[in-house]
Design an enzyme around this catalytic site. Structure first.
Site, PDB file in Angstrom:
ATOM      1  N   SER A 109      -7.497 -35.891   1.145  1.00 46.44           N
ATOM      2  CA  SER A 109      -8.290 -36.457   0.067  1.00 46.44           C
ATOM      3  C   SER A 109      -7.558 -37.572  -0.671  1.00 46.44           C
ATOM      4  O   SER A 109      -6.324 -37.562  -0.789  1.00 46.44           O
ATOM      5  CB  SER A 109      -8.642 -35.345  -0.942  1.00 46.44           C
ATOM      6  OG  SER A 109      -9.264 -35.869  -2.098  1.00 46.44           O
ATOM      7  N   TYR A 131     -12.427 -42.038  -2.071  1.00 47.56           N
ATOM      8  CA  TYR A 131     -13.297 -42.215  -3.233  1.00 47.56           C
ATOM      9  C   TYR A 131     -13.209 -43.675  -3.665  1.00 47.56           C
ATOM     10  O   TYR A 131     -12.138 -44.286  -3.586  1.00 47.56           O
ATOM     11  CB  TYR A 131     -12.851 -41.321  -4.394  1.00 47.56           C
ATOM     12  CG  TYR A 131     -13.243 -39.868  -4.268  1.00 47.56           C
ATOM     13  CD1 TYR A 131     -14.582 -39.488  -4.218  1.00 47.56           C
ATOM     14  CD2 TYR A 131     -12.279 -38.862  -4.254  1.00 47.56           C
ATOM     15  CE1 TYR A 131     -14.949 -38.150  -4.124  1.00 47.56           C
ATOM     16  CE2 TYR A 131     -12.633 -37.532  -4.162  1.00 47.56           C
ATOM     17  CZ  TYR A 131     -13.973 -37.180  -4.102  1.00 47.56           C
ATOM     18  OH  TYR A 131     -14.333 -35.867  -4.010  1.00 47.56           O
ATOM     19  N   THR A 157     -16.671 -40.607   0.666  1.00 49.61           N
ATOM     20  CA  THR A 157     -17.525 -39.665  -0.057  1.00 49.61           C
ATOM     21  C   THR A 157     -18.451 -40.448  -0.973  1.00 49.61           C
ATOM     22  O   THR A 157     -17.985 -41.211  -1.827  1.00 49.61           O
ATOM     23  CB  THR A 157     -16.688 -38.671  -0.870  1.00 49.61           C
ATOM     24  OG1 THR A 157     -15.888 -37.892   0.033  1.00 49.61           O
ATOM     25  CG2 THR A 157     -17.572 -37.728  -1.671  1.00 49.61           C
ATOM     26  N   LYS A 237     -19.774 -39.224   3.908  1.00 48.26           N
ATOM     27  CA  LYS A 237     -19.917 -37.814   3.522  1.00 48.26           C
ATOM     28  C   LYS A 237     -20.740 -37.708   2.247  1.00 48.26           C
ATOM     29  O   LYS A 237     -20.413 -38.329   1.237  1.00 48.26           O
ATOM     30  CB  LYS A 237     -18.537 -37.190   3.299  1.00 48.26           C
ATOM     31  CG  LYS A 237     -18.564 -35.713   2.907  1.00 48.26           C
ATOM     32  CD  LYS A 237     -17.150 -35.172   2.775  1.00 48.26           C
ATOM     33  CE  LYS A 237     -17.123 -33.708   2.392  1.00 48.26           C
ATOM     34  NZ  LYS A 237     -17.565 -33.495   0.985  1.00 48.26           N
ATOM     35  N   HIS A 261     -21.815 -31.454  -1.255  1.00 48.77           N
ATOM     36  CA  HIS A 261     -20.504 -31.291  -1.896  1.00 48.77           C
ATOM     37  C   HIS A 261     -20.242 -29.824  -2.249  1.00 48.77           C
ATOM     38  O   HIS A 261     -19.644 -29.502  -3.272  1.00 48.77           O
ATOM     39  CB  HIS A 261     -20.414 -32.160  -3.151  1.00 48.77           C
ATOM     40  CG  HIS A 261     -19.047 -32.732  -3.391  1.00 48.77           C
ATOM     41  ND1 HIS A 261     -18.667 -33.983  -2.968  1.00 48.77           N
ATOM     42  CD2 HIS A 261     -17.949 -32.221  -4.015  1.00 48.77           C
ATOM     43  CE1 HIS A 261     -17.417 -34.221  -3.326  1.00 48.77           C
ATOM     44  NE2 HIS A 261     -16.957 -33.158  -3.952  1.00 48.77           N
TER      45      HIS A 261
END
Length: 367
Positions: A109, A131, A157, A237, A261
């Site tokens: 992540s 992100y 995402t 995603k 999520h």
């Protein structure tokens, strides 16, 4: 943890809950709002009933497949999850080690507590989750770091313009300890990262940090820029509407992850498994389709593939294993899912993953 202890992911979850402080358990297990979508993910998976094939002559099924061109021992990748050092000192290094041993990809992540460069050194097939951030140049820098480190895909995402209102964290005034940081975001110099460590009654410090760090206006033009910027396979995603899946494919995306999520964003969003068939039909092979949110058993993996998905992402169960026993605990979860999936394949008469995707399903309504 010994092999004789947990026999299911639920067993591992109970071990994790017993070992974690309440606020940490709530952070991992909780959802947004009234947690209706969190509950619906499980209920919807349980409503998918598979029609097994018989007399198929299957004695030793092969669960191996390819995900974004890389060999994987299962149609499964470990989902991106933030701040794993909250649960064990080794954090993402332990879960990546478990993924490498299991032969499945690991998605690191943007908010990982260990850098992508360190994760790649574990030898795991690594994808980088991105992100979109407010700070100029940081997104481009993260993409370059992922490429230079040897990541094999980028996972963007797209369902977090702002963080969903996670009431457990608000009630707990949840805050990161000083020794757990977003390792990729420590050099901004604008004080944004410190917000995750500032406790304020009745607020979530993580929500305050993401509100300051994330760019809420991510649009299709940004995705087009990213597609032009990198040659890595690109995954989106957070897709539920088939119209978004088709537009993503038109932008050159290689795969979409059908995901709400894990029930942590829009409460009231559709269960992920319920959206898979329409997304698969709309894409008609233009991009791979993966399912995220709610996978807890090998039978769930079978259900996902029989519904049309090419693979699944698994999140919370791996964190439960990490909290229970570090890398061995996370590895135990992955081995349980592998064992259960092989058993389900045998019982459904499927010699390989392609056969699983040819299975038929019906919907049942449970009282």
């Amino acid at each position: 943890m010994t092999r004789d202890d947990p026999l299911t992911v639920a067993d591992v979850a109970r071990l994790a809950q017993a070992r974690l402080p309440k606020e940490l358990w709530d952070y991992v297990a909780g959802g947004s709002g009234a947690e209706t979508t969190l509950a619906a993910n499980r209920a919807a998976l349980d409503e998918v009933a598979v029609l097994p094939r018989v007399l198929a002559g299957v004695a030793a099924p092969d669960p191996g497949t390819r995900l974004l061109g890389s060999a994987s021992s299962l149609p499964l990748a470990v989902a991106p999850m933030a701040y794993q050092r909250l649960l064990h000192p080794d954090g993402e290094l332990a879960t990546a080690e478990a993924a490498e041993a299991a032969g499945v990809p690991f998605v690191v992540s943007t908010l990982a507590s260990v850098t992508v460069e360190e994760v790649v050194k574990t030898g795991a097939t690594t994808w980088f989750q991105l992100y979109w951030l407010r700070a100029p140049g940081v997104v481009e820098d993260l993409v370059a770091r992922a490429e230079d480190a040897g990541c094999e895909a980028l996972v963007v995402t797209v369902d977090v313009p702002v963080m969903g209102r996670r009431l457990r964290d608000v009630r707990n005034s949840f805050v990161l300890p000083d020794d757990v940081v977003a390792a990729h975001l420590t050099g901004g110099g604008d004080g944004t990262a410190s917000r995750a460590h500032a406790r304020e009654a009745g607020t979530s410090a993580i929500a305050a940090h993401t509100a300051a760090a994330f760019a809420p206006g991510l649009g299709w033009s940004d995705l087009e820029w990213l597609r032009d910027r990198t040659s890595l396979p690109l995954v989106l995603k957070g897709i539920l509407d088939p119209r978004d899946a088709v537009r993503a494919a038109g932008c050159g995306v290689d795969a979409v992850v059908v995901s709400n999520h894990g029930g942590r964003q829009l409460d009231g969003a559709a269960p992920s498994i319920a959206a898979v068939p329409s997304v698969v039909a709309a894409l008609a092979g233009q991009a791979a389709v993966y399912l995220d949110s709610g996978i807890r058993t090998g039978t769930d993996i079978l259900r996902a593939l029989a519904s049309g998905a090419d693979g699944v992402l698994v999140g919370r169960p791996v964190l439960y294993g990490l909290a229970a026993d570090g890398a061995p605990g996370a590895g135990r979860v992955l081995s349980l899912l592998a064992e259960e999936f092989r058993d389900a394949m045998t019982l459904a008469g499927c010699a390989d993953v392609a056969a699983v995707r040819e299975l038929s399903t019906v919907r049942t309504v449970r009282a």
